[in-house]
Design a protein around this motif. Structure first.
Motif, PDB file in Angstrom:
ATOM      1  N   UNK A  39      60.534  43.283  27.493  1.00 25.28           N
ATOM      2  CA  UNK A  39      60.694  42.250  28.513  1.00 25.28           C
ATOM      3  C   UNK A  39      59.647  41.155  28.321  1.00 25.28           C
ATOM      4  N   UNK A  40      60.086  39.927  28.381  1.00 23.28           N
ATOM      5  CA  UNK A  40      59.308  38.686  28.303  1.00 23.28           C
ATOM      6  C   UNK A  40      59.459  38.053  26.925  1.00 23.28           C
ATOM      7  N   UNK A  41      59.479  36.741  26.935  1.00 30.67           N
ATOM      8  CA  UNK A  41      59.641  35.984  25.698  1.00 30.67           C
ATOM      9  C   UNK A  41      58.540  36.301  24.699  1.00 30.67           C
ATOM     10  N   UNK A  42      57.302  36.364  25.179  1.00 32.13           N
ATOM     11  CA  UNK A  42      56.166  36.607  24.275  1.00 32.13           C
ATOM     12  C   UNK A  42      56.310  37.955  23.589  1.00 32.13           C
ATOM     13  N   UNK A  43      56.595  39.006  24.372  1.00 30.75           N
ATOM     14  CA  UNK A  43      56.706  40.346  23.803  1.00 30.75           C
ATOM     15  C   UNK A  43      57.854  40.437  22.801  1.00 30.75           C
ATOM     16  N   UNK A  44      58.966  39.789  23.113  1.00 28.74           N
ATOM     17  CA  UNK A  44      60.111  39.801  22.191  1.00 28.74           C
ATOM     18  C   UNK A  44      59.741  39.116  20.882  1.00 28.74           C
ATOM     19  N   UNK A  45      59.067  37.991  20.965  1.00 24.58           N
ATOM     20  CA  UNK A  45      58.669  37.281  19.748  1.00 24.58           C
ATOM     21  C   UNK A  45      57.700  38.122  18.906  1.00 24.58           C
ATOM     22  N   UNK A  46      56.757  38.805  19.557  1.00 21.55           N
ATOM     23  CA  UNK A  46      55.826  39.662  18.821  1.00 21.55           C
ATOM     24  C   UNK A  46      56.579  40.788  18.129  1.00 21.55           C
ATOM     25  N   UNK A  47      57.510  41.408  18.852  1.00 23.51           N
ATOM     26  CA  UNK A  47      58.273  42.520  18.284  1.00 23.51           C
ATOM     27  C   UNK A  47      59.076  42.075  17.062  1.00 23.51           C
ATOM     28  N   UNK A  48      59.752  40.937  17.175  1.00 23.83           N
ATOM     29  CA  UNK A  48      60.541  40.439  16.051  1.00 23.83           C
ATOM     30  C   UNK A  48      59.656  40.051  14.875  1.00 23.83           C
ATOM     31  N   UNK A  49      58.505  39.471  15.158  1.00 23.16           N
ATOM     32  CA  UNK A  49      57.584  39.079  14.090  1.00 23.16           C
ATOM     33  C   UNK A  49      57.079  40.276  13.307  1.00 23.16           C
ATOM     34  N   UNK A  50      57.094  41.448  13.945  1.00 25.20           N
ATOM     35  CA  UNK A  50      56.636  42.666  13.266  1.00 25.20           C
ATOM     36  C   UNK A  50      57.795  43.529  12.781  1.00 25.20           C
ATOM     37  N   UNK A  51      58.959  42.897  12.667  1.00 29.32           N
ATOM     38  CA  UNK A  51      60.072  43.544  11.993  1.00 29.32           C
ATOM     39  C   UNK A  51      60.823  44.584  12.789  1.00 29.32           C
ATOM     40  N   UNK A  52      60.658  44.624  14.112  1.00 29.59           N
ATOM     41  CA  UNK A  52      61.399  45.605  14.897  1.00 29.59           C
ATOM     42  C   UNK A  52      62.856  45.192  15.038  1.00 29.59           C
ATOM     43  N   UNK A  53      63.716  46.176  15.137  1.00 23.90           N
ATOM     44  CA  UNK A  53      65.157  45.940  15.071  1.00 23.90           C
ATOM     45  C   UNK A  53      65.752  45.657  16.444  1.00 23.90           C
ATOM     46  N   UNK A  54      66.307  44.447  16.662  1.00 26.38           N
ATOM     47  CA  UNK A  54      66.964  44.152  17.940  1.00 26.38           C
ATOM     48  C   UNK A  54      68.388  44.694  17.968  1.00 26.38           C
ATOM     49  N   UNK A  55      68.785  45.191  19.136  1.00 31.65           N
ATOM     50  CA  UNK A  55      70.147  45.678  19.319  1.00 31.65           C
ATOM     51  C   UNK A  55      70.970  44.730  20.183  1.00 31.65           C
ATOM     52  N   UNK A  56      70.318  44.068  21.133  1.00 29.06           N
ATOM     53  CA  UNK A  56      70.965  43.048  21.956  1.00 29.06           C
ATOM     54  C   UNK A  56      69.893  42.263  22.685  1.00 29.06           C
ATOM     55  N   UNK A  57      70.304  41.118  23.220  1.00 24.91           N
ATOM     56  CA  UNK A  57      69.411  40.254  23.984  1.00 24.91           C
ATOM     57  C   UNK A  57      70.082  39.949  25.314  1.00 24.91           C
ATOM     58  N   UNK A  58      69.291  39.928  26.395  1.00 27.20           N
ATOM     59  CA  UNK A  58      69.795  39.597  27.727  1.00 27.20           C
ATOM     60  C   UNK A  58      68.881  38.516  28.297  1.00 27.20           C
ATOM     61  N   UNK A  59      69.454  37.334  28.573  1.00 30.53           N
ATOM     62  CA  UNK A  59      68.635  36.170  28.899  1.00 30.53           C
ATOM     63  C   UNK A  59      69.111  35.499  30.182  1.00 30.53           C
ATOM     64  N   UNK A  60      68.159  35.177  31.040  1.00 26.21           N
ATOM     65  CA  UNK A  60      68.415  34.320  32.200  1.00 26.21           C
ATOM     66  C   UNK A  60      68.881  32.961  31.669  1.00 26.21           C
ATOM     67  N   UNK A  61      69.939  32.396  32.257  1.00 25.06           N
ATOM     68  CA  UNK A  61      70.461  31.125  31.771  1.00 25.06           C
ATOM     69  C   UNK A  61      69.404  30.025  31.774  1.00 25.06           C
ATOM     70  N   UNK A  62      68.405  30.128  32.681  1.00 26.68           N
ATOM     71  CA  UNK A  62      67.339  29.131  32.729  1.00 26.68           C
ATOM     72  C   UNK A  62      66.367  29.267  31.555  1.00 26.68           C
ATOM     73  N   UNK A  63      66.389  30.403  30.884  1.00 30.53           N
ATOM     74  CA  UNK A  63      65.478  30.657  29.765  1.00 30.53           C
ATOM     75  C   UNK A  63      66.159  30.486  28.404  1.00 30.53           C
ATOM     76  N   UNK A  64      67.452  30.244  28.417  1.00 30.70           N
ATOM     77  CA  UNK A  64      68.203  30.232  27.163  1.00 30.70           C
ATOM     78  C   UNK A  64      67.698  29.156  26.204  1.00 30.70           C
TER      79      UNK A  64
END
Length: 270
Positions: A39-64
């Protein structure tokens, strides 16, 4: 993958976010298939930067709009669900929300033997069950040069949703492992065998102050932090090589474990 708009939390495609318990996400039967919610944009970016595998994304329309670059880098088969802002608030239970969530594959836990072979400064957590404290401690550990975090069997999961959020994704930066076997006897024996001096952060008449020069002379140091209520157990304190206290003013006897760990890391892990 096109943007998929959802208008109810009863949508079966969102069950990983809305229905599964932490235990079900972790999947104790088959840990290699375990899932975590980031949860949170920062944490998601850190996870992706370290090669973790995303399965889906759920985003508030205001954050898209803020997440467009993240969405662009996802594989085509990773669905991106977009929900109204009111639905995001309903999902987390309060009005103010970061509005970005990702279901991701849990990374494999680090190997304890490998960690102890290469680390110089480690934090050992005994019975810390508050995931907020665990997340805050990992954030300090990442910032202040701790090589690894080691957990007693009953500690909270660092990859729980709250721990990840509070750590701002820093749980992915510091390797961790969980002790197995008889605690704390075998855990302390394992640390001693790897050449660590074990230091218990606790109140004691015979304790050293945190700024005692002798503490920095140890090539390998394991700093033990105890549960939120009673601190470290007597068996841990008795098994450690030294007891350490943080000097206090105004009659205050102790700090919250997350705050105490940050102070100790700053002094002893530079």
């Amino acid at each position: 993958m096109p943007i998929l708009r959802v208008h109810t939390l009863d949508d079966s495609r969102l069950e990983v976010y809305t229905k599964l318990t932490q235990h079900q996400l972790r999947n104790a039967i088959d840990p290699e298939r375990g899932i975590m919610i980031v949860e949170s944009e920062i944490a998601i970016r850190v996870a992706l930067a370290h090669g973790l595998e995303p399965l889906s994304l759920l985003v508030d329309e205001k954050k898209l709009a803020a997440m467009e670059d993240v969405v662009a880098q996802l594989a085509y088969e990773v669905p991106v669900f977009v929900m109204p802002h009111a639905l995001a608030s309903e999902l987390v239970g309060y009005k103010v929300t970061r509005g970005t969530f990702a279901a991701m594959r849990r990374p494999a836990q680090a190997d304890m033997t490998t960690l102890l072979r290469t680390a110089r400064r480690v934090a050992v957590l005994e019975g810390i069950v508050d995931s907020t404290n665990v997340g805050a401690l990992f954030r300090s550990a990442a910032a202040l040069n701790v090589d690894a975090v080691l957990l007693s069997p009953e500690c909270a999961d660092p990859f729980s949703r709250r721990s990840i959020r509070v750590s701002m994704g820093n749980v992915f930066l510091v390797p961790h492992a969980r002790f197995e076997g008889v605690w704390p006897l075998e855990g302390i024996e394992q640390l001693h065998a790897a050449g660590f001096t074990c230091a218990a952060l606790a109140l004691s008449d015979t304790s050293l102050t945190l700024d005692d020069p002798s503490l920095k002379e140890h090539e390998r140091l394991a700093l033990f932090f105890g549960t939120e209520g009673d601190g470290l157990t007597h068996s841990v304190i008795d098994g450690c090589d030294v007891v350490v206290r943080i000097p206090m003013a105004h009659g205050v006897d102790s700090l919250n474990v997350a705050a105490a760990s940050a102070v100790a890391f700053w002094e002893l892990c530079r």
